[in-house]
Design an enzyme around this catalytic site. Structure first.
Site, short mmCIF file in Angstrom:
data_model
loop_
_atom_site.label_atom_id
_atom_site.label_comp_id
_atom_site.label_asym_id
_atom_site.label_seq_id
_atom_site.Cartn_x
_atom_site.Cartn_y
_atom_site.Cartn_z
N ILE A 103 0.86 -1.19 0.00
CA ILE A 103 0.00 0.00 0.00
C ILE A 103 0.89 1.23 0.00
O ILE A 103 1.69 1.42 0.90
CB ILE A 103 -0.89 0.03 1.28
CG1 ILE A 103 -1.76 -1.21 1.37
CG2 ILE A 103 -1.73 1.32 1.35
CD1 ILE A 103 -2.74 -1.40 0.23
N HIS A 104 0.79 2.04 -1.03
CA HIS A 104 1.60 3.26 -1.02
C HIS A 104 0.98 4.44 -1.74
O HIS A 104 1.46 5.55 -1.61
CB HIS A 104 2.97 2.98 -1.63
CG HIS A 104 2.92 2.93 -3.13
ND1 HIS A 104 2.53 1.82 -3.81
CD2 HIS A 104 3.18 3.88 -4.06
CE1 HIS A 104 2.57 2.08 -5.10
NE2 HIS A 104 2.95 3.32 -5.29
N ARG A 105 -0.09 4.24 -2.53
CA ARG A 105 -0.62 5.34 -3.34
C ARG A 105 -1.10 6.49 -2.47
O ARG A 105 -1.80 6.27 -1.47
CB ARG A 105 -1.83 4.86 -4.13
CG ARG A 105 -1.46 3.93 -5.20
CD ARG A 105 -1.77 4.53 -6.54
NE ARG A 105 -1.28 3.61 -7.53
CZ ARG A 105 -0.63 3.97 -8.63
NH1 ARG A 105 -0.45 5.24 -8.90
NH2 ARG A 105 -0.21 3.08 -9.47
#
Ligand code: UD1
Length: 367
Positions: A209-211
């Site tokens: 998860i990074h957006r």
């Protein structure tokens, strides 16, 4: 006729998802006698785990030029890249600038080159989420509209460009990221050291998860983490954590149970191995969705849309947003269906096609 033309090409990379796209292109360019490839790293990503390890593992040459711009707000980062890249263009006087993907470095260098009247080749052109709240979407649209060559991975990308009136210089070449997946395998083996860490092949979930759309929205971040925490009561969930998400976690204040294994960002080979041996991938990354699809690993995407429509065929990838219960339901459904056969894909020839076209069409333009 073309032999005497030595074409100087500035190849731009900046952030982690660029490195696996440039690697096969630079390798092919080095073999082309009439091309003089020069590698520019903007330094948008700069840590060992987000940048250096990829150069070593993927055999990318040490950059000829490093701009060292680092992190910042979008305007700061973009502006610093533009100022520094303009100096490089003025010094090297390239015949062509090649950019990949959709990060800030891609757009910043494209604007600089276009204003200096240097033609731009964009690899991974034509992708659209139709969501202008994503910074990547803005980067894609601007880059595509300023590019002279648009190398598209799919027919959908070509149709997207056509809708925006872009038809000249558009070529479908396949997916440049597929080449490395083929090379690195991902055929069920765990990344080095993971069995000691208590992980068994096909008995874990891999989550990334990074957006910004997820990390910078507390409700979405809580929804995703809440689903992963619950999923960890079924199977271990391994989360190679992006530095952006890492910084935000304490603020969200979630209790992480032992089943949730937070690890540092993985090197490329380990990531492909992890994707290929996971029972399920949960992600908001574009590249990870594609890699899971190619490796036959079911995927749940924590976004509201995907640019990669082929991945949703046969429900290999369920795109369900960031709401906890929807994510959990989709994840459990994918787990119950199990891993799939790898899809049949034509040969991995995107990089060779791109370099061949740049060499022949570029030389024709320069003549
Ligand atoms: C960028 C891209 C995104 C891509 C992602 C992959 C844009 C707009 N976004 O987002 O499309 O999917 O890369 O990672 O270009 N940081 C480090 N070490 C690094 C790099 C970053 O610690 O080497 C930290 C910094 O605190 C920084 C934060 O991560 O503030 C975010 O980095 P940034 O380059 O702003 O964007 P990404 O979120 O990585």
């Amino acid at each position: 006729m073309l032999q005497n033309i030595n074409m100087k090409i500035l190849n731009v990379v900046g952030a982690r998802p660029n490195f696996m796209k440039i690697a096969p292109i630079v390798e092919k360019m080095k073999q082309a006698p009439d091309l003089e490839p020069i590698l520019v790293h903007t330094g948008q990503h700069y840590s060992e785990g987000m940048s250096d390890v990829f150069f070593r593992d993927l055999g990318i040459p040490v950059p000829d030029v490093h701009l060292g711009v680092g992190s910042g707000s979008h305007a700061e980062q973009t502006a610093r890249i533009m100022v520094e890249f303009e100096k490089v263009c003025l010094e090297y006087k390239p015949d062509l600038v090649l950019v990949v993907g959709d990060v800030n470095s891609t757009m910043a260098c494209t604007i600089v080159a276009a204003k200096l009247l240097v033609p731009v080749a964009h690899v991974e052109a034509g992708l659209r989420s139709f969501e202008r709240r994503m910074p990547e979407e803005i980067n894609r649209v601007l880059t595509d509209h300023l590019s002279r060559w648009l190398f598209c991975p799919t027919d959908t990308a070509v149709a997207n460009l056509k809708r925006e009136g872009i038809e000249r210089g558009v070529h479908v070449v396949g997916d440049v990221m597929y080449e490395l997946v083929v090379k690195f395998g991902g055929r069920g083996e765990l990344p080095p050291g993971w069995s000691e860490f208590g992980i068994e092949p096909q008995r874990f979930v891999l989550a990334t998860i990074h957006r910004a759309e997820n990390t910078d929205d507390e409700q979405r971040l809580r929804g995703i983490l809440g689903a992963l925490v619950e999923l960890a009561t079924d199977l271990p969930v391994v989360v190679p954590l992006h530095p952006r998400t890492q910084k935000l976690l304490p603020g969200v204040g979630l209790q992480l149970p032992p089943g949730l294994r937070i690890v540092a960002p993985l090197a490329y080979g380990s990531m492909i191995a992890a994707e290929g041996s996971a029972a399920l991938v949960v992600t908001d990354s574009g590249g990870v969705q594609k890699e899971a699809y190619w490796l036959g690993t079911p995927c749940v995407t924590a976004r509201d849309q995907t640019e990669w429509l082929e991945t949703v065929d046969d429900e290999r990838n369920l795109v369900v947003g960031a709401q906890r219960d929807r994510l959990l339901k989709a994840a459990r459904r994918q787990l119950s269906r199990g891993r799939r056969a790898r899809p049949a894909i034509a040969e991995a020839t995107a990089a060779a096609k791109i370099v061949q076209m740049v060499a022949s069409e570029g030389a024709a333009v320069l003549k």
